[in-house]
Scaffold this active site. Structure first.
Site, PDB file in Angstrom:
ATOM      1  N   ASP A  47     -14.403 -25.235  -6.167  1.00  0.00           N
ATOM      2  CA  ASP A  47     -15.798 -24.683  -7.343  1.00  0.00           C
ATOM      3  C   ASP A  47     -16.566 -25.420  -6.870  1.00  0.00           C
ATOM      4  O   ASP A  47     -17.392 -25.269  -8.068  1.00  0.00           O
ATOM      5  CB  ASP A  47     -14.576 -24.784  -8.427  1.00  0.00           C
ATOM      6  CG  ASP A  47     -15.908 -24.066  -9.920  1.00  0.00           C
ATOM      7  OD1 ASP A  47     -16.430 -22.494  -8.831  1.00  0.00           O
ATOM      8  OD2 ASP A  47     -15.902 -23.995 -10.441  1.00  0.00           O
ATOM      9  N   LYS A  80     -13.712 -34.697 -22.352  1.00  0.00           N
ATOM     10  CA  LYS A  80     -13.919 -33.315 -21.390  1.00  0.00           C
ATOM     11  C   LYS A  80     -12.868 -32.190 -22.398  1.00  0.00           C
ATOM     12  O   LYS A  80     -11.675 -32.705 -21.711  1.00  0.00           O
ATOM     13  CB  LYS A  80     -14.696 -32.772 -20.310  1.00  0.00           C
ATOM     14  CG  LYS A  80     -14.504 -31.526 -19.262  1.00  0.00           C
ATOM     15  CD  LYS A  80     -13.969 -31.432 -17.444  1.00  0.00           C
ATOM     16  CE  LYS A  80     -14.322 -30.663 -17.283  1.00  0.00           C
ATOM     17  NZ  LYS A  80     -14.433 -30.473 -15.634  1.00  0.00           N
TER      18      LYS A  80
END
Ligand SMILES: Nc1ncnc2c1ncn2[C@@H]1O[C@H](COP(=O)(O)OP(=O)(O)O)[C@@H](O)[C@H]1O
Ligand SMILES: [Mg+2]
Length: 290
Positions: free
Chosen positions: A224, A121
Site C-alpha cells: 500500500d 494505532k
C-alpha cells in the site's frame, strides 16, 4: 467526539466491577458473540444481581449492547478495555490528541510513564459498514466478527513490524499490541504528500527505494505504498502502514511490488520532476534479494 476520545473520558468513569465485566467480554470474543447473565456470573465470579447492575451501566455508556439473545461487546467497550490494560501496564499513562486518520485506523499520540511520546494505532476497518450495523441495530450481523477482523489486522501489522525490526531505521518500531491496538514509537516527520519542497528529492527517492529493497530482502512487500504512508524528516524517510503487506513468494508478489514502486515513481515525477526507470528499479530490488 471520535469514538476513541470518548473512550479516554469513559475510562475515568468506570469502576472495578465494570472493567471485570468488560474483561470477560473481551476474553470471550473469539468463542462467543453473546453472553447471558448465567455465563457472565460464572466467568466473572459475581452474583447475577451485581452483574445486572454493572451491565446496566455498561449499556448506558454504550459499551455493551443488549438484545433478546444476550449481551455483546461494542467497539467503544473494547477501546476502553484496551486503554485500561495499557494504562495498568504503564505502557501508556496519558492519552493525547488524534494525530492521524487513515483508511483503516485512528492514530493517537500518547505518553508513557517516562513521558515519552507513544503512538496508538486503533484499527477501524470497515468503519462505514459498522456504522450501518449500529444504525440498524442489527447486532446479530456480527459486531464481534468486525472486532475480530480488526484484532487480526492489528496482529498482522504488529507481527510484520516485529519481524522487520532492526532491519532498518525507516520502519516503525512496535512496542505492544492489545486486541485491535498497536503501540509504536513515535516518528517525527511530515507526510510526503504534504511536502511541497524537498532539498534533494533524488536522495529521498533513493532512500525509499533502498527501504523497499530491505523489506523485500526480508521477504515482504508493503502493498500500500504511496505518498500518504511515507513520513520524511531532515535525516530519514519512514515507511508506515504494513497490515496489507504480502510475502515475496505469493503468486501476485510481482504485481504488488510493481504497483508500489510505480506509485512512488509517479509521485516523484509529477511533484519533483525526478525520473527513474521502473524496470531498472524492480530489477535492482530483485537482484539485491537474490
Ligand atoms: N509511528 C508513527 N509515528 C508518527 N505518526 C504516525 C505513526 N504511525 C502512524 N502515524 C500517522 O497516522 C497516519 C495513519 O497511519 P497509518 O499507519 O497509515 O494508518 P491507516 O491504515 O489508517 O492509513 C499516518 O499517515 C501518520 O500521519
Ligand atoms: Mg495509511
Amino acid at each position: 467526539m471520535s469514538s476513541f476520545s470518548k473512550a479516554g473520558h469513559l475510562v475515568s468513569l468506570l469502576n472495578k466491577g465494570d472493567f471485570k465485566i468488560l474483561m470477560v467480554f473481551a476474553s470471550s470474543l473469539k468463542n462467543r458473540q453473546f453472553l447471558n447473565l448465567t455465563t457472565l456470573s460464572q466467568y466473572a465470579n459475581l452474583s447475577q444481581g451485581l452483574i445486572e447492575h454493572h451491565l446496566e451501566r455498561l449499556v448506558k455508556f454504550g459499551l455493551i449492547s443488549k438484545s433478546n439473545i444476550g449481551y455483546t461487546l461494542l467497539v467503544t467497550g473494547l477501546d476502553i478495555y484496551v486503554l485500561k490494560t495499557l494504562s495498568n501496564k504503564n505502557i501508556i499513562t496519558a492519552l493525547g490528541p488524534q494525530i492521524g486518520i487513515g483508511k483503516e485506523a485512528e492514530v493517537y499520540l500518547a505518553h508513557d510513564l517516562l513521558n515519552q511520546d507513544r503512538i496508538l494505532k486503533m484499527f477501524r476497518l470497515g468503519r462505514s459498514s459498522f456504522k450501518q450495523i449500529k444504525r440498524t441495530r442489527d447486532v446479530s450481523a456480527g459486531i464481534n466478527s468486525w472486532l475480530l477482523l480488526n484484532i487480526e489486522t492489528a496482529k498482522k501489522e504488529y507481527d510484520i513490524l516485529t519481524y522487520l525490526r532492526g532491519s532498518s531505521s525507516s520502519f516503525p518500531t512496535p512496542l505492544y499490541r492489545s486486541f485491535h491496538c498497536i503501540v509504536m514509537e513515535a516518528i517525527y516527520g511530515d507526510r510526503l504528500s504534504d511536502i511541497e519542497i524537498l532539498n534533494d528529492p533524488e536522495l529521498v527517492l533513493e532512500k525509499i527505494i533502498n527501504n523497499i529493497s530491505i523489506a523485500y530482502c526480508k521477504g515482504y512487500i508493503n502493498g500500500d505504498l504511496n505518498e500518504y504512508n511515507i513520513l520524511v524528516n531532515e535525516d530519514n524517510i519512514f515507511i508506515l502502514d504494513w497490515p496489507q503487506a504480502v510475502r515475496v513468494d505469493t503468486v501476485n508478489a510481482d504485481i504488488v511490488l510493481t504497483r508500489d514502486v510505480k506509485n512512488i515513481l509517479k509521485f516523484f515525477s509529477k511533484k519533483f520532476n525526478v525520473e527513474e526507470d521502473l524496470h531498472k528499479i524492480i530489477n535492482k530490488i530483485k537482484r539485491n534479494a537474490s
